[in-house]
Write a protein that holds these residues in place. Structure first.
Motif, PDB file in Angstrom:
ATOM      1  N   UNK A 105      42.128   4.835 -43.324  1.00 17.54           N
ATOM      2  CA  UNK A 105      42.374   3.694 -42.442  1.00 17.54           C
ATOM      3  C   UNK A 105      41.154   2.768 -42.421  1.00 17.54           C
ATOM      4  N   UNK A 106      39.958   3.349 -42.514  1.00 19.41           N
ATOM      5  CA  UNK A 106      38.741   2.535 -42.587  1.00 19.41           C
ATOM      6  C   UNK A 106      38.703   1.751 -43.902  1.00 19.41           C
ATOM      7  N   UNK A 107      39.130   2.425 -44.968  1.00 25.75           N
ATOM      8  CA  UNK A 107      39.144   1.744 -46.265  1.00 25.75           C
ATOM      9  C   UNK A 107      40.156   0.603 -46.284  1.00 25.75           C
ATOM     10  N   UNK A 108      41.217   0.736 -45.507  1.00 24.29           N
ATOM     11  CA  UNK A 108      42.208  -0.343 -45.457  1.00 24.29           C
ATOM     12  C   UNK A 108      41.596  -1.607 -44.857  1.00 24.29           C
ATOM     13  N   UNK A 109      40.737  -1.437 -43.866  1.00 25.65           N
ATOM     14  CA  UNK A 109      40.054  -2.602 -43.290  1.00 25.65           C
ATOM     15  C   UNK A 109      39.168  -3.278 -44.353  1.00 25.65           C
ATOM     16  N   UNK A 110      38.497  -2.433 -45.132  1.00 25.31           N
ATOM     17  CA  UNK A 110      37.663  -2.978 -46.214  1.00 25.31           C
ATOM     18  C   UNK A 110      38.535  -3.687 -47.251  1.00 25.31           C
ATOM     19  N   UNK A 111      39.699  -3.068 -47.536  1.00 26.10           N
ATOM     20  CA  UNK A 111      40.605  -3.666 -48.519  1.00 26.10           C
ATOM     21  C   UNK A 111      41.099  -5.032 -48.058  1.00 26.10           C
TER      22      UNK A 111
END
Length: 395
Positions: A105-111
């Protein structure tokens, strides 16, 4: 002494006419500042000076054209600098997303940020213009065409780009195969739903079996040829600097033979000289997500984030090489402008020596002719009086 014919007056009159003509010619040269006022003054010099004048005027326009080329490159390089900054930011984000301490979910923000940066790169590529002409969408790139043998066209197979070292002509690619990614390997990084992703693991195990031949059936690439897959593109390259990038929007079977034609059409041609053929072709490939190799960049998983680091580094390398080439073009054009300035200066000096009058010398000539004309008028008046002196003999 004779009465019927005043020969002395005729001599004085002819001398006066010649001197008067020379005074008029001198006045024409002094008033115009030109040594060659008409063709009769120096026929060969006139022909030479006209050619020189045309050469000088053409050099001035070539100088303007070269300066425009420099301005185009500066415009493109300025935009590429901003794209460079966006790629650096994407690299930072990909490194951050590769950390195991982050959740998906954190990586989705980065994405989300990476997606916005990719969209901005694509927008800049599509809209950057100079004098109403797009610069970074491939408008000024050399053209290449590809089609499977036996077919008229196939929109799923395209030539994306190729290096300067690639020679013009036809190429055949055979014994090559690659498949599309499917299932869990299918990334979501592309915001284009019609995007196709190729699977690097589906390449032939032995790359030496791939045949890429020119029209004379010689190998286009050396034996150290490597094959690189990014998204929907496959790049063939070797140690000589030759590279050919193909875009496949479908799987390719090894039984297919693909015919490719490399042309010189499409480059930005600048007239940098006064004569025909004195041109410089500037090649600016499309700086889009596909050519940068980041169309499918996705950091929503740790595995994909680690792969994204290499993809973004490849994009930075592509951009660096492009900016380096543009810098080389700019340096060449700046030397061209300097050379044109020197040539124009020297040619103008030669032109001036042919057509411009030496005012001091011509003024001396004019003064001499004036004195002779005045003297001729006086002598003609006296010669006309001589027959009347004969009357004294009749008294």
């Amino acid at each position: 002494m004779r009465v019927n014919y005043n020969v002395s007056a005729m001599v004085a009159q002819n001398a006066l006419a010649n001197n008067d003509k020379r005074v008029n010619d001198s006045l024409g040269r002094l008033s115009s500042g030109l040594k060659i006022v008409g063709a009769k003054d120096n026929p060969s010099g006139l022909a030479m000076s006209r050619r020189m004048n045309a050469q000088i005027k053409s050099m001035q326009k070539a100088n303007d054209s070269s300066s425009d080329g420099i301005n185009i490159i500066r415009t493109a390089d300025g935009v590429l600098g901003e794209i460079h900054e966006m790629l650096q930011r994407m690299n930072e984000l990909a490194v951050r997303a590769s950390t195991a301490t982050l959740q998906d979910v954190d990586r989705q923000y980065i994405q989300d940020e990476i997606t916005n940066l990719k969209q901005e790169i694509q927008r800049v590529s599509d809209t950057t213009q100079f004098n109403g002409q797009n610069l970074l969408d491939g408008t000024f790139d050399r053209r290449g065409y590809a089609v499977p043998r036996g077919m008229q066209t196939d929109p799923a197979i395209k030539v994306a780009t190729f290096s300067e070292q690639m020679e013009t002509g036809k190429i055949t690619i055979s014994s090559f195969s690659i498949s599309e990614r499917t299932g869990v390997d299918l990334r979501n990084g592309a915001f284009d739903d019609n995007a196709h992703q190729l699977d690097p693991d589906s390449l032939p195990a032995n790359l030496s079996t791939i045949l890429i031949l020119d029209e004379n059936w010689n190998n286009v690439f050396k034996s150290d040829m490597s094959v690189e897959v990014k998204g929907d593109q496959v790049t063939f390259k070797d140690s000589t600097g030759k590279s050919l990038t193909m875009q496949f929007d479908r799987s390719i079977d090894e039984s297919e033979t693909i015919e490719v034609e490399i042309t010189d059409i499409g480059a930005l041609t600048m007239q940098i000289g006064a004569n025909e053929g004195q041109t410089l072709d500037i090649k600016i490939p499309a700086v889009n997500l596909t050519n940068l190799g980041i169309r499918f960049t996705d950091v929503t998983t740790e595995k994909w984030a680690k792969e994204a680091i290499g993809e973004i580094e490849g994009a930075i390398d592509f951009l660096t090489r492009l900016r380096s080439n543009l810098g080389a073009y700019q340096n060449r054009l700046e030397h061209t402008v300097s050379n044109l300035d020197v040539n124009e200066e020297n040619l103008t000096a030669a032109y001036s020596r042919i057509v411009d009058v030496d005012m001091a010398q011509e003024m001396t000539e004019y003064s001499t002719m004036q004195v002779l004309t005045q003297s001729g008028i006086s002598m003609l008046a006296q010669a006309n009086q001589r027959p009347s002196e004969l009357l004294q003999l009749l008294q």
